[in-house]
Design a protein around this motif. Structure first.
Motif, PDB file in Angstrom:
ATOM      1  N   PHE A   1      -4.140  29.719  19.298  1.00 57.95           N
ATOM      2  CA  PHE A   1      -4.533  30.241  18.180  1.00 57.95           C
ATOM      3  C   PHE A   1      -6.081  30.638  18.579  1.00 57.95           C
ATOM      4  O   PHE A   1      -6.441  32.004  18.278  1.00 57.95           O
ATOM      5  CB  PHE A   1      -4.310  29.459  16.999  1.00 57.95           C
ATOM      6  N   LEU A   2      -6.888  29.756  18.714  1.00 59.99           N
ATOM      7  CA  LEU A   2      -8.385  30.209  18.706  1.00 59.99           C
ATOM      8  C   LEU A   2      -8.625  31.158  19.842  1.00 59.99           C
ATOM      9  O   LEU A   2      -9.402  31.854  19.685  1.00 59.99           O
ATOM     10  CB  LEU A   2      -9.019  28.928  18.881  1.00 59.99           C
ATOM     11  N   ALA A   3      -7.862  31.014  21.144  1.00 52.17           N
ATOM     12  CA  ALA A   3      -8.196  31.753  22.302  1.00 52.17           C
ATOM     13  C   ALA A   3      -7.675  33.091  22.101  1.00 52.17           C
ATOM     14  O   ALA A   3      -8.394  33.969  22.270  1.00 52.17           O
ATOM     15  CB  ALA A   3      -7.551  31.115  23.467  1.00 52.17           C
ATOM     16  N   GLU A   4      -6.515  33.369  21.481  1.00 47.48           N
ATOM     17  CA  GLU A   4      -5.760  34.653  21.277  1.00 47.48           C
ATOM     18  C   GLU A   4      -6.633  35.467  20.208  1.00 47.48           C
ATOM     19  O   GLU A   4      -6.796  36.423  20.547  1.00 47.48           O
ATOM     20  CB  GLU A   4      -4.276  34.520  20.633  1.00 47.48           C
ATOM     21  N   LEU A   5      -7.114  34.774  19.325  1.00 51.61           N
ATOM     22  CA  LEU A   5      -8.051  35.572  18.364  1.00 51.61           C
ATOM     23  C   LEU A   5      -9.432  35.717  18.475  1.00 51.61           C
ATOM     24  O   LEU A   5     -10.169  35.943  17.702  1.00 51.61           O
ATOM     25  CB  LEU A   5      -7.698  34.961  16.562  1.00 51.61           C
ATOM     26  N   LYS A   6     -10.002  34.940  19.426  1.00 53.55           N
ATOM     27  CA  LYS A   6     -11.562  34.764  19.687  1.00 53.55           C
ATOM     28  C   LYS A   6     -11.987  34.142  18.573  1.00 53.55           C
ATOM     29  O   LYS A   6     -13.156  34.800  18.206  1.00 53.55           O
ATOM     30  CB  LYS A   6     -11.889  36.204  20.380  1.00 53.55           C
ATOM     31  N   LEU A   7     -11.772  32.961  18.218  1.00 53.31           N
ATOM     32  CA  LEU A   7     -12.399  32.439  16.884  1.00 53.31           C
ATOM     33  C   LEU A   7     -12.872  31.240  17.377  1.00 53.31           C
ATOM     34  O   LEU A   7     -12.254  30.591  18.222  1.00 53.31           O
ATOM     35  CB  LEU A   7     -11.251  32.290  15.794  1.00 53.31           C
ATOM     36  N   GLN A   8     -13.827  30.878  16.690  1.00 56.18           N
ATOM     37  CA  GLN A   8     -14.474  29.487  16.759  1.00 56.18           C
ATOM     38  C   GLN A   8     -13.981  28.117  16.123  1.00 56.18           C
ATOM     39  O   GLN A   8     -14.025  28.481  14.888  1.00 56.18           O
ATOM     40  CB  GLN A   8     -16.180  29.374  16.660  1.00 56.18           C
ATOM     41  N   GLY A   9     -13.450  27.235  16.720  1.00 58.05           N
ATOM     42  CA  GLY A   9     -12.751  26.181  16.273  1.00 58.05           C
ATOM     43  C   GLY A   9     -13.700  25.386  14.929  1.00 58.05           C
ATOM     44  O   GLY A   9     -13.384  24.893  14.193  1.00 58.05           O
ATOM     45  N   GLU A  10     -15.160  25.545  15.251  1.00 62.55           N
ATOM     46  CA  GLU A  10     -16.019  24.628  14.784  1.00 62.55           C
ATOM     47  C   GLU A  10     -16.410  25.493  13.276  1.00 62.55           C
ATOM     48  O   GLU A  10     -17.271  24.981  12.578  1.00 62.55           O
ATOM     49  CB  GLU A  10     -17.130  24.258  15.506  1.00 62.55           C
ATOM     50  N   ALA A  11     -15.993  26.810  13.281  1.00 61.52           N
ATOM     51  CA  ALA A  11     -16.477  27.581  12.023  1.00 61.52           C
ATOM     52  C   ALA A  11     -16.063  26.981  10.640  1.00 61.52           C
ATOM     53  O   ALA A  11     -14.874  26.707  10.699  1.00 61.52           O
ATOM     54  CB  ALA A  11     -15.770  28.928  12.279  1.00 61.52           C
ATOM     55  N   GLU A  12     -17.045  26.942   9.806  1.00 60.21           N
ATOM     56  CA  GLU A  12     -16.632  26.548   8.559  1.00 60.21           C
ATOM     57  C   GLU A  12     -15.998  27.522   7.502  1.00 60.21           C
ATOM     58  O   GLU A  12     -16.306  28.575   7.505  1.00 60.21           O
ATOM     59  CB  GLU A  12     -17.928  25.914   7.778  1.00 60.21           C
TER      60      GLU A  12
ATOM     61  N   VAL B   1       4.480  32.326  14.807  1.00 55.65           N
ATOM     62  CA  VAL B   1       3.303  33.270  14.371  1.00 55.65           C
ATOM     63  C   VAL B   1       2.364  33.712  15.569  1.00 55.65           C
ATOM     64  O   VAL B   1       2.079  34.654  15.793  1.00 55.65           O
ATOM     65  CB  VAL B   1       2.182  32.212  13.544  1.00 55.65           C
ATOM     66  N   ILE B   2       2.310  32.838  16.680  1.00 57.62           N
ATOM     67  CA  ILE B   2       1.667  33.094  17.858  1.00 57.62           C
ATOM     68  C   ILE B   2       2.071  34.089  18.701  1.00 57.62           C
ATOM     69  O   ILE B   2       1.460  34.730  19.285  1.00 57.62           O
ATOM     70  CB  ILE B   2       1.547  31.598  18.782  1.00 57.62           C
ATOM     71  N   ASP B   3       3.639  34.029  18.616  1.00 61.67           N
ATOM     72  CA  ASP B   3       4.061  35.311  19.143  1.00 61.67           C
ATOM     73  C   ASP B   3       3.967  36.655  18.726  1.00 61.67           C
ATOM     74  O   ASP B   3       3.745  37.723  19.113  1.00 61.67           O
ATOM     75  CB  ASP B   3       5.620  35.137  19.210  1.00 61.67           C
TER      76      ASP B   3
ATOM     77  N   TRP C   1       1.432  42.074  18.722  1.00 59.02           N
ATOM     78  CA  TRP C   1       0.694  42.999  17.969  1.00 59.02           C
ATOM     79  C   TRP C   1      -0.586  42.548  17.583  1.00 59.02           C
ATOM     80  O   TRP C   1      -0.690  41.752  16.778  1.00 59.02           O
ATOM     81  CB  TRP C   1       1.620  43.292  16.548  1.00 59.02           C
ATOM     82  N   SER C   2      -1.445  43.116  18.564  1.00 56.90           N
ATOM     83  CA  SER C   2      -2.907  42.478  18.154  1.00 56.90           C
ATOM     84  C   SER C   2      -3.366  42.987  16.723  1.00 56.90           C
ATOM     85  O   SER C   2      -3.108  44.152  16.438  1.00 56.90           O
ATOM     86  CB  SER C   2      -3.627  43.268  19.295  1.00 56.90           C
ATOM     87  N   ALA C   3      -4.274  42.066  16.325  1.00 55.52           N
ATOM     88  CA  ALA C   3      -4.874  42.491  14.931  1.00 55.52           C
ATOM     89  C   ALA C   3      -6.205  41.808  14.826  1.00 55.52           C
ATOM     90  O   ALA C   3      -6.551  40.494  15.332  1.00 55.52           O
ATOM     91  CB  ALA C   3      -3.869  42.033  13.754  1.00 55.52           C
ATOM     92  N   PRO C   4      -7.131  42.349  14.066  1.00 60.61           N
ATOM     93  CA  PRO C   4      -8.399  41.845  14.063  1.00 60.61           C
ATOM     94  C   PRO C   4      -8.590  40.960  12.850  1.00 60.61           C
ATOM     95  O   PRO C   4      -9.350  40.982  11.741  1.00 60.61           O
ATOM     96  CB  PRO C   4      -9.462  43.006  13.662  1.00 60.61           C
ATOM     97  N   TRP C   5      -7.996  39.489  13.150  1.00 58.69           N
ATOM     98  CA  TRP C   5      -7.978  38.600  12.150  1.00 58.69           C
ATOM     99  C   TRP C   5      -9.589  37.814  12.195  1.00 58.69           C
ATOM    100  O   TRP C   5      -9.940  37.628  13.120  1.00 58.69           O
ATOM    101  CB  TRP C   5      -7.120  37.545  12.344  1.00 58.69           C
ATOM    102  N   SER C   6     -10.150  37.694  10.987  1.00 56.99           N
ATOM    103  CA  SER C   6     -11.331  36.867  10.885  1.00 56.99           C
ATOM    104  C   SER C   6     -10.710  35.435  10.464  1.00 56.99           C
ATOM    105  O   SER C   6      -9.645  35.226  10.057  1.00 56.99           O
ATOM    106  CB  SER C   6     -12.341  37.338   9.641  1.00 56.99           C
ATOM    107  N   ALA C   7     -11.630  34.377  10.811  1.00 57.76           N
ATOM    108  CA  ALA C   7     -11.186  33.006  10.376  1.00 57.76           C
ATOM    109  C   ALA C   7     -11.004  32.945   9.093  1.00 57.76           C
ATOM    110  O   ALA C   7     -10.026  32.001   8.508  1.00 57.76           O
ATOM    111  CB  ALA C   7     -12.393  32.209  10.916  1.00 57.76           C
TER     112      ALA C   7
END
Length: 612
Positions: A301-312, A373-375, A380-386
């Protein structure tokens, strides 16, 4: 629930008829003078002090003063229909809240509700789930059929409210509650508050609805309570120390694969210790397990959406690192309609948006079955924020596993039969949340958060001499291991016949040595097996039922109870159809009469199903 006054000082108390009935005029007047003018802090301290006094007081040996029963218009009736236990859980919570407000309440399973009393009801709350594609729970079929049928009376005297439970992944989400709500109004009843529909994560909606429902019931019954004698509610048993909301951290005792090398399925026998938790269960109950999502899925999930796991990230008043939200708090393996709607909007995908229309319902249903969900995120790429991701995902819910043990035999332990979900799709590995979690636990270091979910609609017959037929292919055999253990330990005289099916005899005969030993000892009288892929023509449990149809019918005609456990979409309907064939063929009945006879067995609680 009545809102608290803005001031910290309690208002002058008005002694209710309930208190007067309990204490009498003189003592209730003394109580009013005692608490008058006290602030909320003092009142809370006083309530704790009195609770301590009560705990030390000896029980009175004298018989309680008889109290006249409440008449229907001074009583709230709660009827629930459930397949997995959630509707019962909420109905019991509603009952506790209503009783704490001084109301007289009765709670009934839909299958036990005497429908002839509906004409006399004055206040009725229905808490009911929808199964599959718009079907009522097994225990509520008769109740629903009566209300929706021609025999339902006019109900101008009735006030009602409906709480629905369902899964928004299905096109006919909360269909049963919607239909019942509309039908009660059509029969002339007055809707006290709007129907609420709860998704799999039912807590947020249910809590608000229950609070409103109790307020409306209190207002509705308040005037009548001054003229009717109110039955004093019995003291409720103390709530268990451990529950769904407060699970027990159980030690893992065993994690053993019980399918052979080369088997297409990895099935585990899991044993956990209940220690000194005080948790108890009966055969037919389930163990709820709170899982964590697979670490590799969280990383994807984190890699696909390019999000930081430590983000609060904050949600519902709590702030946690994103990685923790994804690991322990949110649903990652099950796709839901609300998430799909939001993802389609973010991705600006007309293809996904078309699935959400009535014309796309079949494709929508297929997508939910084939995709996690990961599929969706990958295709279908989308700009999800954390922040938006955490708000959009459903809350993680516990998984229910039929208990595969009898406490009469295993004591303070609970045994489960778990099929590990692990498969390839779209070129990547897919895992189930709870099954992956359980199968990777280490007994030396890991504990599992569990609770007991009681299931009163899947119970052994009270008469120990009654015969039972058990149909449980795959992991559906789990509760029948408990049934056979229980009947052996309690010395039941009735015969036990098990139908079990899987793919291959050599690698997937679950609990083979136990069944063979049970046959030797006489705690299992007959064992019918169906291994679908050991021959060219596939053979299933319904085929074995038809082959033994004459004996199956003789057992049922002789009073046997019938149990089915397992998959709901294909197996359960196929078994039901086979039973109708058997009753028609060997009972000399038309198919319509055979179906009606089977319905009669259901009403008598001699045909019980635990399907999922």
């Amino acid at each position: 629930m009545t809102s608290l006054p803005a001031s910290n000082t309690a208002p002058s108390p008005q002694t209710s008829p309930f208190v007067k009935a309990l204490l009498g005029e003189e003592r209730s007047a003394l109580l009013s003078r005692l608490v008058e003018g006290l602030d909320s802090t003092t009142l809370h301290w006083l309530s704790g002090y009195l609770a301590g006094v009560a705990a030390q007081a000896p029980l009175q040996a004298s018989a309680p003063t008889p109290v006249p029963q409440a008449v229907p218009d001074a009583r709230l009736t709660i009827v629930y229909g459930t397949q997995t236990g959630n509707s019962r859980l909420l109905a019991e919570r509603l009952k506790r809240h209503a009783e704490s407000s001084g109301l007289t309440v009765r709670t009934l399973r839909a299958g036990e509700y005497p429908v002839k009393e509906l004409r006399e009801e004055r206040l009725l709350y229905v808490v009911i789930s929808t199964q599959g594609d718009g079907d009522p729970p097994d225990d509520a079929r008769g109740f629903c059929e009566f209300i929706l049928g021609k025999r339902a009376p006019k109900l101008e005297q009735l006030r009602f409210a409906v709480l629905g439970l369902g899964d928004s992944s299905y096109p006919k989400y909360c269909e049963v509650s919607r239909v019942l709500d509309a039908r009660l109004a059509e029969l002339g009843a007055t809707r006290l508050l709007d129907r609420a529909d709860c998704d799999v994560d039912f807590e947020p909606v249910a809590k608000g609805w229950i609070d409103q429902a109790v307020n409306h019931a209190t207002e509705t019954l308040k005037a009548r309570a001054t003229t009717n004698v109110v039955t004093l509610p019995r003291s409720a048993p103390p709530a268990p120390t451990f529950s769904r909301e407060a699970p027990y951290a159980a030690e893992l005792l065993a994690n053993q694969r019980i399918t052979g090398r080369g088997a297409l399925k990895d099935v585990r026998h899991i044993e956990v210790s209940l220690g000194d938790s005080g948790l108890s269960y009966e055969p037919g109950d389930s163990l709820g397990v709170w899982p964590h999502n697979p670490p590799e899925l969280v990383a994807e999930f984190l890699a696909e959406l390019k999000l930081q796991g430590e983000a609060e990230v904050s949600r519902d008043g709590r702030t946690l690192p994103l990685r923790l939200w994804l690991s322990e708090e949110l649903e990652l393996t099950k796709l839901s309609r609300p998430f799909l709607e939001r993802h389609a909007a973010l991705a600006r995908s007309t293809e996904l948006q078309r699935l959400l229309t009535p014309e796309g319902s079949e494709a929508f249903r297929a997508l939910l079955k084939s995709h996690q969900v990961i599929d969706l995120l990958r295709q279908w790429s989308a700009p999800w924020s954390a922040e938006e991701l955490v708000r959009a995902l459903r809350r993680l819910t516990p998984r229910m596993y039929s208990l595969a043990s009898s406490q009469k035999r295993v004591g303070a332990e609970a045994h489960l039969t778990v099929a590990v979900v692990d498969y390839q799709a779209f070129g990547t590995r897919h895992l189930g949340a709870a099954s992956s979690y359980l199968s990777t636990r280490n007994g030396d270091t890991d504990k599992v958060r569990v609770f007991v979910e009681h299931n009163e609609r899947f119970r052994l017959p009270r008469e120990s001499e009654r015969d039972i037929l058990m149909i449980g292919p795959g992991t559906g055999v789990a509760p029948f291991r408990a049934f056979v253990q229980e009947r052996a330990e309690s010395g039941a005289k009735g015969r036990n016949w098990l139908f079990f099916g899987e793919q291959h005899f050599r690698t997937q005969f679950l609990y083979q040595t136990e069944w063979q030993e049970a046959l030797k000892q006489g705690s299992l009288n007959r064992l019918s097996l169906a291994f679908s892929r050991d021959q060219e023509k596939k053979i299933y449990v319904q085929d074995r039922l038809r082959e033994a149809g004459r004996d199956v019918y003789a057992w049922l005609e002789g009073g046997a109870s019938l149990y089915v456990c397992g998959e709901a979409q294909k197996m359960a309907p196929d078994v039901h159809a086979a039973l109708i064939d058997i009753i028609s063929t060997h009972g000399g009945r038309s198919r319509e009469d055979a179906a009606a006879w089977l319905d009669t067995l259901r009403e008598q609680q001699r045909y019980q199903r635990d399907i999922y």
